[in-house]
Motif scaffolding. Structure first.
Motif, PDB file in Angstrom:
ATOM      1  N   LEU A 128       0.622  -1.301   0.027  1.00 11.86           N
ATOM      2  CA  LEU A 128      -0.006  -0.028  -0.138  1.00 11.86           C
ATOM      3  C   LEU A 128       1.029   1.371  -0.080  1.00 11.86           C
ATOM      4  O   LEU A 128       1.494   1.597   1.051  1.00 11.86           O
ATOM      5  N   LEU A 129       0.737   1.849  -0.921  1.00  6.23           N
ATOM      6  CA  LEU A 129       1.695   3.053  -1.177  1.00  6.23           C
ATOM      7  C   LEU A 129       0.849   4.357  -1.094  1.00  6.23           C
ATOM      8  O   LEU A 129      -0.048   4.510  -1.760  1.00  6.23           O
ATOM      9  N   PHE A 130       1.376   5.166  -0.280  1.00  5.97           N
ATOM     10  CA  PHE A 130       0.495   6.401  -0.003  1.00  5.97           C
ATOM     11  C   PHE A 130       1.320   7.636  -0.473  1.00  5.97           C
ATOM     12  O   PHE A 130       2.495   8.024  -0.223  1.00  5.97           O
ATOM     13  N   VAL A 131       0.697   8.262  -1.636  1.00  6.03           N
ATOM     14  CA  VAL A 131       1.101   9.396  -2.100  1.00  6.03           C
ATOM     15  C   VAL A 131       0.864  10.749  -1.147  1.00  6.03           C
ATOM     16  O   VAL A 131       1.480  11.743  -1.132  1.00  6.03           O
ATOM     17  N   GLN A 132      -0.348  10.691  -0.911  1.00  2.00           N
ATOM     18  CA  GLN A 132      -0.795  11.894   0.175  1.00  2.00           C
ATOM     19  C   GLN A 132      -1.217  11.135   1.556  1.00  2.00           C
ATOM     20  O   GLN A 132      -1.232  10.029   1.911  1.00  2.00           O
ATOM     21  N   GLY A 133      -0.786  12.051   2.558  1.00  2.00           N
ATOM     22  CA  GLY A 133      -0.634  11.761   3.919  1.00  2.00           C
ATOM     23  C   GLY A 133      -2.021  12.129   4.633  1.00  2.00           C
ATOM     24  O   GLY A 133      -2.839  12.367   3.885  1.00  2.00           O
ATOM     25  N   PHE A 134      -1.766  11.902   6.037  1.00  2.00           N
ATOM     26  CA  PHE A 134      -3.012  12.568   6.751  1.00  2.00           C
ATOM     27  C   PHE A 134      -2.615  13.664   7.685  1.00  2.00           C
ATOM     28  O   PHE A 134      -3.486  14.068   8.429  1.00  2.00           O
ATOM     29  N   GLY A 135      -1.383  14.418   7.443  1.00  2.00           N
ATOM     30  CA  GLY A 135      -1.136  15.208   8.494  1.00  2.00           C
ATOM     31  C   GLY A 135      -1.321  16.658   7.761  1.00  2.00           C
ATOM     32  O   GLY A 135      -1.649  17.038   6.695  1.00  2.00           O
ATOM     33  N   ARG A 136      -1.079  17.928   8.812  1.00  2.00           N
ATOM     34  CA  ARG A 136      -1.608  18.977   8.291  1.00  2.00           C
ATOM     35  C   ARG A 136      -0.116  19.768   8.635  1.00  2.00           C
ATOM     36  O   ARG A 136       0.759  19.678   9.357  1.00  2.00           O
ATOM     37  N   VAL A 144       4.409  17.996  11.216  1.00  2.00           N
ATOM     38  CA  VAL A 144       3.083  17.823  10.694  1.00  2.00           C
ATOM     39  C   VAL A 144       2.074  17.582  11.948  1.00  2.00           C
ATOM     40  O   VAL A 144       2.746  17.018  12.917  1.00  2.00           O
ATOM     41  N   SER A 145       0.936  18.172  11.961  1.00  4.14           N
ATOM     42  CA  SER A 145       0.169  17.695  13.083  1.00  4.14           C
ATOM     43  C   SER A 145      -1.135  16.756  12.574  1.00  4.14           C
ATOM     44  O   SER A 145      -1.394  16.889  11.202  1.00  4.14           O
ATOM     45  N   PHE A 146      -1.764  16.238  13.203  1.00  4.30           N
ATOM     46  CA  PHE A 146      -3.020  15.331  12.756  1.00  4.30           C
ATOM     47  C   PHE A 146      -4.376  15.860  13.463  1.00  4.30           C
ATOM     48  O   PHE A 146      -4.521  15.379  14.576  1.00  4.30           O
ATOM     49  N   PRO A 147      -5.199  16.748  12.642  1.00  3.17           N
ATOM     50  CA  PRO A 147      -6.435  17.410  13.457  1.00  3.17           C
ATOM     51  C   PRO A 147      -7.278  16.136  13.611  1.00  3.17           C
ATOM     52  O   PRO A 147      -7.669  15.258  12.885  1.00  3.17           O
ATOM     53  N   SER A 148      -8.068  16.314  14.626  1.00  6.24           N
ATOM     54  CA  SER A 148      -9.287  15.293  14.906  1.00  6.24           C
ATOM     55  C   SER A 148     -10.301  15.724  13.968  1.00  6.24           C
ATOM     56  O   SER A 148     -10.815  16.930  13.986  1.00  6.24           O
ATOM     57  N   SER A 149     -10.737  14.901  13.234  1.00 11.42           N
ATOM     58  CA  SER A 149     -11.728  14.967  12.265  1.00 11.42           C
ATOM     59  C   SER A 149     -12.510  13.374  11.950  1.00 11.42           C
ATOM     60  O   SER A 149     -11.791  12.536  11.985  1.00 11.42           O
ATOM     61  N   PRO A 150     -13.739  13.371  11.413  1.00  5.45           N
ATOM     62  CA  PRO A 150     -14.128  11.856  11.087  1.00  5.45           C
ATOM     63  C   PRO A 150     -13.352  11.134  10.144  1.00  5.45           C
ATOM     64  O   PRO A 150     -13.204   9.897  10.245  1.00  5.45           O
ATOM     65  N   SER A 151     -12.604  11.984   9.043  1.00  6.12           N
ATOM     66  CA  SER A 151     -11.635  11.032   8.234  1.00  6.12           C
ATOM     67  C   SER A 151     -10.519  10.764   8.792  1.00  6.12           C
ATOM     68  O   SER A 151     -10.044   9.723   8.697  1.00  6.12           O
ATOM     69  N   GLY A 185       4.686   6.953   9.348  1.00  4.06           N
ATOM     70  CA  GLY A 185       5.078   6.140  10.481  1.00  4.06           C
ATOM     71  C   GLY A 185       4.682   6.907  11.877  1.00  4.06           C
ATOM     72  O   GLY A 185       4.484   6.052  12.733  1.00  4.06           O
ATOM     73  N   LEU A 186       4.828   8.091  11.899  1.00  2.00           N
ATOM     74  CA  LEU A 186       4.399   8.774  12.914  1.00  2.00           C
ATOM     75  C   LEU A 186       2.717   8.701  13.175  1.00  2.00           C
ATOM     76  O   LEU A 186       2.556   8.552  14.213  1.00  2.00           O
ATOM     77  N   PHE A 187       2.075   8.720  12.004  1.00  2.00           N
ATOM     78  CA  PHE A 187       0.656   8.704  12.311  1.00  2.00           C
ATOM     79  C   PHE A 187       0.102   7.090  12.812  1.00  2.00           C
ATOM     80  O   PHE A 187      -0.662   7.294  13.370  1.00  2.00           O
ATOM     81  N   LEU A 301      10.624  24.418 -10.809  1.00  2.00           N
ATOM     82  CA  LEU A 301       9.928  23.873  -9.916  1.00  2.00           C
ATOM     83  C   LEU A 301       9.496  24.706  -8.594  1.00  2.00           C
ATOM     84  O   LEU A 301      10.146  24.527  -7.510  1.00  2.00           O
ATOM     85  N   PRO A 302       9.016  25.558  -8.948  1.00  4.41           N
ATOM     86  CA  PRO A 302       8.609  26.622  -7.541  1.00  4.41           C
ATOM     87  C   PRO A 302       7.379  26.374  -6.815  1.00  4.41           C
ATOM     88  O   PRO A 302       6.617  26.923  -6.633  1.00  4.41           O
ATOM     89  N   TYR A 303       7.328  24.682  -6.598  1.00  5.36           N
ATOM     90  CA  TYR A 303       6.256  24.349  -5.890  1.00  5.36           C
ATOM     91  C   TYR A 303       6.113  24.588  -4.549  1.00  5.36           C
ATOM     92  O   TYR A 303       6.968  24.695  -3.906  1.00  5.36           O
ATOM     93  N   ARG A 304       4.838  25.039  -4.304  1.00  4.08           N
ATOM     94  CA  ARG A 304       4.519  25.551  -2.723  1.00  4.08           C
ATOM     95  C   ARG A 304       4.732  24.346  -1.567  1.00  4.08           C
ATOM     96  O   ARG A 304       4.443  23.110  -2.006  1.00  4.08           O
ATOM     97  N   ARG A 305       5.503  24.719  -0.582  1.00  2.00           N
ATOM     98  CA  ARG A 305       5.856  23.875   0.487  1.00  2.00           C
ATOM     99  C   ARG A 305       4.342  23.104   1.024  1.00  2.00           C
ATOM    100  O   ARG A 305       4.565  21.981   1.449  1.00  2.00           O
ATOM    101  N   ASN A 306       3.339  23.818   1.074  1.00  2.00           N
ATOM    102  CA  ASN A 306       2.247  23.063   1.994  1.00  2.00           C
ATOM    103  C   ASN A 306       1.611  21.958   1.061  1.00  2.00           C
ATOM    104  O   ASN A 306       1.132  21.075   1.656  1.00  2.00           O
ATOM    105  N   SER A 307       2.034  21.998  -0.151  1.00  2.00           N
ATOM    106  CA  SER A 307       1.491  20.818  -0.960  1.00  2.00           C
ATOM    107  C   SER A 307       2.502  19.825  -1.331  1.00  2.00           C
ATOM    108  O   SER A 307       2.287  18.868  -1.585  1.00  2.00           O
ATOM    109  N   TYR A 308       3.851  20.204  -1.522  1.00  2.00           N
ATOM    110  CA  TYR A 308       4.929  19.487  -1.968  1.00  2.00           C
ATOM    111  C   TYR A 308       5.992  19.232  -0.912  1.00  2.00           C
ATOM    112  O   TYR A 308       7.032  18.782  -1.195  1.00  2.00           O
ATOM    113  N   HIS A 309       5.808  19.539   0.375  1.00  2.00           N
ATOM    114  CA  HIS A 309       6.575  19.362   1.381  1.00  2.00           C
ATOM    115  C   HIS A 309       7.215  17.804   1.362  1.00  2.00           C
ATOM    116  O   HIS A 309       8.264  17.515   1.620  1.00  2.00           O
TER     117      HIS A 309
END
Length: 399
Positions: A128-136, A144-151, A185-187, A301-309
């Protein structure tokens, strides 16, 4: 090995999936593996033929509005589970691996349940390969932090459900960048493996002549997350400077894109009228895209950090494997790639000033950057190769 690749996003032929999944499947087949690629039931005939696909999935969570939200996501999970399970049970030759290479929350409960299913041979492992994570994202240098939400609560439940299978080696959690590996791993509190993102090895040649005009290219469609708004302003400044070398800029900008304030950004009239700016307005086929990269001197590649960190850029790998120097945003994964390539020019901040300065520096230092990038291209190609991905699968089995 007998390998099943499950990818419902293989439907229209758009996006990176055909080249990514198709290239990986081809690498496995060259190595002698038996490969099934499960695609959407409505996949374009040419796409099915190109990758050797088998129609299986009735829903595509990337396009189907009914698959969004907690309720829609749960429904999607149960549909995905049923349809994938039908390809894994009651087989004379069970799959050694089932690869799910763009995991989303719409698949997580399904995979947790499948990993515990006794109807599937114990011989079958799941990657199972994850391109997108669950952190903020909380800014450069901050965890990163992991907000409390249903998801988030649903994701935690799913990982707890599959934890025994992960610890037993039946399920392998994977990421393509070290940042995502650490975040996942942290999550989860579970081991996460680092896998390469396979990109076909380019054909030899394609070096630009030192006498050729400098060409700065931003491959991939214009987006706010890719910093296209910053790039436009920087290019406008450089075009207005008579002392800046007569470089050309190539931008893929077929249509306006949405800004955070809800407005739509389209190319400035100066870019449209300039003979030094090429605006690519159509999808490029493989040959056209290859020519675009080969004719480039520098890759923007002037990619923004909040999307590509923690997020990988396939175009960056493709460019670096062809010996093209990168101009990249600090604090993003592209810095990791630049270290592997052995060269690159960092953009120190998400501002027009910083981007302009990085472009000026890259053009000034282009001969040395190009030499170093060509020297490091083989390292990039070797790590991001299909056979490297396959070797990693073998290593996991042997542990």
């Amino acid at each position: 090995m007998h390998i099943v690749i499950a990818e419902e996003a293989l439907q229209t032929g758009a996006g990176h999936w055909p080249s990514y999944i198709g290239g990986l499947a081809e690498a496995f087949r060259r190595a002698g593996d038996s490969v099934e690629v499960l695609v959407h039931k409505a996949a374009a005939p040419g796409l099915v033929e190109r990758i050797g696909g088998t129609a299986r999935f009735s829903r595509n969570c990337w396009l189907d509005p009914a698959s969004q939200g907690v309720v829609g996501g749960l429904r999607h999970n149960f549909t995905f589970e049923k349809e994938l399970k039908s390809s894994l049970v009651d087989r004379e030759d069970p799959a050694d691996w089932c690869l799910c290479l763009t995991m989303r929350l719409q698949h997580l409960l399904a995979m947790a349940r499948l990993s515990r299913s006794r109807a599937i041979s114990s011989r079958t492992r799941f990657l199972l390969l994850f391109v997108q994570g669950f952190g903020r994202y909380n800014g450069a240098g901050n965890p990163v932090s992991f907000p409390s939400s249903p998801s988030i609560k649903l994701a935690r439940f799913c990982f707890r459900l599959m934890a025994p299978a992960v610890r037993a080696g039946r399920v392998v959690l994977a990421a393509e960048t070290r940042g995502m590996q650490e975040e996942l791993g942290l999550f989860t509190g579970l081991p996460v493996q680092l896998f390469p993102h396979p990109v076909p090895v380019p054909e030899p040649g394609g070096e630009t002549s030192p006498e050729s005009p400098v060409v700065l290219t931003a491959p991939g469609f214009a987006r706010h997350e890719k910093g296209t708004d910053l790039l436009q302003e920087a290019v406008l400044r450089l075009l207005a400077d008579p002392e800046f070398p007569p470089a050309r800029f190539v931008l893929q900008w077929p249509e306006p894109f949405r800004m955070p304030d809800g407005s739509q950004l389209e190319p400035d009239r100066t870019l449209l009228d300039s003979e030094r700016v090429d605006l690519v307005n159509e999808n490029l086929d493989a040959a056209q895209y290859e020519q675009l990269l080969q004719e480039s001197s520098l890759i923007l590649l002037p990619y923004r950090r909040n999307s590509y960190h923690n997020r990988l850029s396939r175009v960056a790998i493709e460019a670096a494997s062809r010996g093209k120097p990168l101009i990249f945003m600090t604090g993003t994964w592209s810095g990791e790639l630049a270290r592997l390539a052995g060269t690159g020019v960092p953009i120190g901040d998400e501002t027009v000033d910083a981007l302009e300065a990085a472009i000026r520096r890259a053009v000034r230092d282009l001969p040395g950057l190009s030499f170093a990038a060509r020297a490091g291209a083989s390292r990039v190609s070797a790590f991001h190769a299909g056979n490297t991905f396959r070797e990693k699968l073998t290593e996991v089995v042997e542990k």
